[in-house]
Design an enzyme around this catalytic site. Structure first.
Site, short mmCIF file in Angstrom:
data_model
loop_
_atom_site.label_atom_id
_atom_site.label_comp_id
_atom_site.label_asym_id
_atom_site.label_seq_id
_atom_site.Cartn_x
_atom_site.Cartn_y
_atom_site.Cartn_z
N LYS A 67 0.82 -1.21 0.00
CA LYS A 67 0.00 0.00 0.00
C LYS A 67 0.86 1.27 0.00
O LYS A 67 0.61 2.19 -0.77
CB LYS A 67 -0.94 -0.02 1.20
CG LYS A 67 -1.86 1.17 1.32
CD LYS A 67 -3.09 0.84 2.13
CE LYS A 67 -2.80 0.14 3.43
NZ LYS A 67 -2.07 0.99 4.40
N THR A 69 4.03 1.48 -0.87
CA THR A 69 4.78 1.48 -2.14
C THR A 69 3.90 2.01 -3.27
O THR A 69 4.36 2.81 -4.10
CB THR A 69 5.25 0.05 -2.46
OG1 THR A 69 6.05 -0.43 -1.38
CG2 THR A 69 6.08 0.03 -3.74
N ARG A 90 2.07 8.43 7.06
CA ARG A 90 2.33 8.28 8.49
C ARG A 90 3.80 8.01 8.75
O ARG A 90 4.53 7.52 7.88
CB ARG A 90 1.51 7.13 9.07
CG ARG A 90 0.01 7.37 9.10
CD ARG A 90 -0.71 6.16 9.65
NE ARG A 90 -0.50 4.98 8.83
CZ ARG A 90 -0.72 3.73 9.23
NH1 ARG A 90 -1.12 3.49 10.46
NH2 ARG A 90 -0.51 2.71 8.43
N LYS A 101 6.85 -6.42 11.04
CA LYS A 101 6.44 -5.83 9.77
C LYS A 101 7.61 -5.24 8.99
O LYS A 101 7.62 -5.19 7.77
CB LYS A 101 5.37 -4.76 10.03
CG LYS A 101 4.76 -4.15 8.78
CD LYS A 101 3.62 -3.20 9.15
CE LYS A 101 2.98 -2.58 7.91
NZ LYS A 101 3.84 -1.62 7.24
N ALA A 269 -3.72 1.48 12.77
CA ALA A 269 -5.13 1.43 12.37
C ALA A 269 -5.88 0.29 13.04
O ALA A 269 -7.10 0.31 13.07
CB ALA A 269 -5.25 1.31 10.86
N PHE A 297 -3.79 -0.41 7.00
CA PHE A 297 -4.40 -1.71 6.75
C PHE A 297 -5.52 -1.63 5.70
O PHE A 297 -5.42 -0.85 4.76
CB PHE A 297 -4.88 -2.34 8.06
CG PHE A 297 -3.77 -2.61 9.02
CD1 PHE A 297 -2.67 -3.37 8.66
CD2 PHE A 297 -3.80 -2.10 10.32
CE1 PHE A 297 -1.63 -3.62 9.54
CE2 PHE A 297 -2.77 -2.34 11.22
CZ PHE A 297 -1.69 -3.10 10.82
N PHE A 378 3.31 -8.72 -9.23
CA PHE A 378 4.45 -9.55 -8.89
C PHE A 378 4.81 -10.39 -10.11
O PHE A 378 3.97 -10.65 -10.97
CB PHE A 378 4.12 -10.47 -7.70
CG PHE A 378 4.15 -9.79 -6.36
CD1 PHE A 378 5.15 -10.07 -5.44
CD2 PHE A 378 3.17 -8.86 -6.02
CE1 PHE A 378 5.17 -9.45 -4.20
CE2 PHE A 378 3.18 -8.24 -4.78
CZ PHE A 378 4.19 -8.53 -3.87
N TRP A 406 7.12 -1.05 -7.74
CA TRP A 406 8.33 -1.51 -7.05
C TRP A 406 9.51 -1.53 -8.03
O TRP A 406 10.60 -1.06 -7.69
CB TRP A 406 8.12 -2.90 -6.46
CG TRP A 406 9.23 -3.30 -5.52
CD1 TRP A 406 9.24 -3.18 -4.17
CD2 TRP A 406 10.50 -3.90 -5.88
NE1 TRP A 406 10.43 -3.64 -3.64
CE2 TRP A 406 11.22 -4.08 -4.67
CE3 TRP A 406 11.09 -4.27 -7.09
CZ2 TRP A 406 12.51 -4.63 -4.65
CZ3 TRP A 406 12.38 -4.82 -7.06
CH2 TRP A 406 13.07 -5.00 -5.85
#
Length: 552
Positions: A67, A69, A90, A101, A269, A297, A378, A406
């Site tokens: 998210k 990225t 954030r 994480k 969140a 999230f 991906f 990415w």
């Protein structure tokens, strides 16, 4: 290359040049070296009203969604198609960085930099919040020790201490031991800084005056007559606000493509409201035509709180919403083990799609906002799997766009940026999932049934007792912040995809009067996470030359 290797090879622009390009005068900057700065909003002179773009996602899985990225790549993509754009994200917490994480600065060629500084101490905001939280705790205990003129019941002190790392050992403690010179013994405990009400207050305050008012309103305890005692009655608001003076100012950094970014505020969140600061968002909207922000999230948590709490309080409304999904995550929601996600499985994609479909329905039907699905690509994704997602979204009247941010940065989001810019031109009106005037049980039930898809809500005796206490104190028309697992639409993390025929259990409720909402705890969610069996901290190191490894 790894994320950290890509970040280290980046050639960053001087932060003064980044500021100048977006219209921030030099006297509004408080520099932290050449690549980071605080921005004083009071020294800006702009009447611009930019377009706000919210990035959210499906329920997260261990397979990853990307998210942040995507948010960074989208901002760079908007810049590539000629738009004046800023990011508003954030700040990372040390808890996830050293826990499970990892960092939170994006990835690959869609990162905000300097990545190491952002993920570690940054400009000290979280330390300031931790210090303010614990100063308030010390002032409360000192008041009780020094005569207790407010008649505080030590058994009803509800203000907890905090720290910015995961430490389950400190969730519940007894403090004040060692005799009468060392305080009054009582049950106590720690939350993680991201869950502190001081964090929520900072993120929702509009200026120093509002900050002091909110700090003063924090309920820290109850007296022997059951009446609330506030931080203002303790006389704490001035010193707390003083500690938070610079923390109130947004932090300016840049992406790898030199797009300006505010990184400011970091409530989780799942246990808090999951949005960056109102100050950063509103300041960015005065500087840029397009502002990309994200909520933590999935759309059932971060986006719900962004819309029902932050937007309601700050009079904001997104012009477009991006819902991030991956083929891998959809297959995991469809029952595929992590080890098998690289194998084509159309049936699993179809079984996982209801999770995405629910989030689309939430954004477009519950909240009435235009949306686009960003499929974060991906290498293992197949054309058939991708087409399955595109067709499913099309059936719901929403376009699905492939992104490859990415590997390609902003260029990988060019199509997504074009679609988002087009959505911003459409007329829309934000609606909320509940009415403020309704009672708390109705508001919580509305969120659970409309946003989660539950059939109802069960309130424990403890939750009902807490609600009664809150309402007797005069706190009746506040928004609701539900703390629940991020992994499922339900309050059971094992129920993936789109569970049905379930109830949400609310086990307790806390008042956050300074932040201006109540926190309802669903399931077994807690405000101080623990470390996993093998925490990320075990892989992070620094060599003799000061080079950090293992951060990503």
């Amino acid at each position: 290359m790894t994320d950290i290797e890509i970040a280290k090879k980046a050639v960053l622009s001087d932060i003064g040049d980044i500021a100048k390009d977006i219209g921030i005068p030099g006297d509004a900057l408080i520099r932290y070296g050449n690549t980071m700065a605080k921005v004083d909003p009071n020294k800006l002179n702009s009447s611009k009203e930019g377009n706000l773009i919210l990035v959210t996602a499906i329920n997260p899985t261990p397979a990853g969604e990307g998210k942040t990225t995507t948010s960074v790549g989208l901002a760079d993509g908007l810049a590539l198609i000629g738009k004046q754009v800023m990011l508003a994200l954030r700040e990372p917490s040390l808890g996830p960085v050293f826990g499970v994480k990892g960092g939170a600065a994006g990835g690959g060629y869609s990162q905000v930099v300097p990545m190491e500084e952002i993920n570690l101490h940054f400009t000290g905001d979280l330390h300031a919040i931790t210090s303010a939280n614990n100063l308030l705790a010390a002032l409360i205990d000192n008041h009780v020790q020094q005569g207790n003129s407010l008649n505080i019941d030590p058994r009803r002190i509800v203000w907890r201490r905090c720290m910015d790392v995961n430490d389950r050992q400190l969730r519940n403690i007894v403090s004040g031991l060692g005799g009468d010179k060392n305080g009054v013994p009582r049950e106590d405990g720690f939350d993680i800084t991201a869950a502190s009400e001081i964090m929520a207050v900072l993120c929702l305050a509009s200026d120093i005056h509002d900050l002091k008012e909110r700090l003063s309103s924090i309920v820290v305890a109850y007296n022997y007559d059951g009446e609330p005692v506030t931080a203002g009655q303790i006389g704490a608001q001035g010193s707390l606000a003083t500690l938070l003076k610079q923390a109130m100012m947004p932090n300016l950094v840049q992406t790898l493509a030199h797009t300006p970014a505010f990184i400011h505020g970091g409530p989780f969140a799942n246990i808090a409201h999951g949005c960056n600061t109102v100050t950063a968002t509103k300041t960015a909207l005065k500087l840029a035509d397009y502002v990309v922000t994200e909520a933590g999230f999935g759309a059932d948590l971060g986006a719900e709180k962004f819309l029902d709490i932050k937007c309601r309080k700050a009079n904001l409304s997104p012009k477009a919403v991006v819902i991030v999904a991956t083929i891998r995550a959809l297959k995991h929601h469809g029952g595929v083990a992590l080890s098998d996600l690289n194998t084509e499985n159309i049936d699993a994609v179809k079984k996982g799609l209801p999770n995405l479909e629910k989030h689309i329905e939430n954004i477009t039907k519950v909240y009435g906002l235009p949306a686009v699905v960003s499929v974060n690509r991906f290498t293992s994704d197949t054309d058939k799997e991708i087409q399955t997602v595109i067709d499913a979204c099309s059936a719901l009247g929403v376009k699905a766009v492939m992104s490859d941010v990415w590997a390609k940065g902003g260029e990988g989001a060019r199509e997504l940026a074009t679609e988002v810019a087009a959505l911003c031109e459409k007329d829309s009106k934000l609606t909320f999932s509940y009415n403020l005037e309704d009672d708390y049980q109705k508001k919580i039930t509305d969120i659970a049934t409309k946003v989660y898809g539950a059939k109802g809500v069960t309130f424990t005796a403890q939750a009902l007792s807490s609600l009664s206490f809150i309402e007797k104190g005069g706190y009746k028309n506040l928004p609701v912040c539900i703390a629940k697992t991020q992994y499922s639409l339900s309050d059971d993390m094992k129920k993936l995809a789109r569970p049905t025929d379930f109830e949400v259990t609310i086990r307790d409720i806390r008042l956050s009067a300074g932040a201006g909402f109540i926190v309802a705890f669903a399931g077994n969610i807690i405000a101080m996470p623990g470390l996993p069996k093998v925490p990320a901290a075990n892989s992070i190191d620094i060599d003799d030359n000061g080079e950090i490894s293992g951060l990503f």
